[in-house]
Design a protein around this motif. Structure first.
Motif, PDB file in Angstrom:
ATOM      1  N   ILE A  87     -30.103  19.123  10.493  1.00 30.47           N
ATOM      2  CA  ILE A  87     -30.125  18.082   9.473  1.00 30.47           C
ATOM      3  C   ILE A  87     -30.583  16.811  10.171  1.00 30.47           C
ATOM      4  N   GLU A 129     -34.203  15.547   5.905  1.00 26.21           N
ATOM      5  CA  GLU A 129     -34.652  16.925   5.715  1.00 26.21           C
ATOM      6  C   GLU A 129     -33.785  17.893   6.510  1.00 26.21           C
ATOM      7  N   ILE A 130     -33.760  19.144   6.036  1.00 24.63           N
ATOM      8  CA  ILE A 130     -32.924  20.184   6.623  1.00 24.63           C
ATOM      9  C   ILE A 130     -33.786  21.405   6.915  1.00 24.63           C
ATOM     10  N   CYS A 151     -30.448  14.727  15.197  1.00 21.02           N
ATOM     11  CA  CYS A 151     -30.069  15.749  14.217  1.00 21.02           C
ATOM     12  C   CYS A 151     -28.591  16.094  14.324  1.00 21.02           C
TER      13      CYS A 151
END
Length: 160
Positions: A87, A129-130, A151
């Motif tokens: 993530i 964004e993932i 992240c």
């Protein structure tokens, strides 16, 4: 202490007179601000190392919550029994996945590293964004120029 006071204390439950121990919540909670503050610390560590730093926030029976910072390309990696959920908290990077590790070397049980990945797919990742990388799939973060990426990572142990 007189007899009257002793009788009163005898009838009171200990938890009523002793300070209560604070219970640990069964839910772990990290705000974006706390994670980004930790990422700033990891950025300093990465600067003095190989451009990457990470920490495990909490280990659980079948998964781990981690924080990762990179300001340079990382090694290509492949984990036989673990999937990863990345993530992106801040920054941008290219995630290279699939293909074949070049110059693979075993670095741990079920874990291989390589210089890069041949014939992989590139996906740009940016804040919010993932990406999910299944177990056994080679992956590598590529960080261009002066860019960096932070992240939140969930490392998921898959049943085998």
């Amino acid at each position: 202490m007189d007899d009257f006071a002793r009788e009163i204390l005898k009838d009171m439950a200990l938890e009523e007179i002793a300070p209560k121990a604070q219970k640990r919540s069964p839910v772990d909670h990290w705000t974006p601000a706390v994670l980004l503050e930790r990422a700033a610390y990891l950025k300093k560590m990465a600067r003095y190392g190989d451009g990457s730093a990470g920490e495990t926030l909490r280990d659980y029976p079948q998964h781990a919550a981690m924080l990762l910072f990179k300001d340079r390309d990382g090694d290509a990696e492949m984990h036989e029994g673990c999937a990863f959920l990345f993530i992106v908290l801040a920054g941008t990077a290219t995630l290279l996945t699939g293909g074949t590790l070049t110059r693979p070397r075993k670095v741990g049980t079920g874990e291989m590293h390589g210089d890069t990945i041949e014939s992989g797919m590139r996906q740009e990742l940016k804040q919010g964004e993932i990406a999910h990388v299944p177990a056994g799939v080679p992956h590598q973060f590529l960080v261009a120029g002066e860019k960096s990426v932070a992240c939140f990572v969930v490392k998921i142990q898959e049943a085998g």
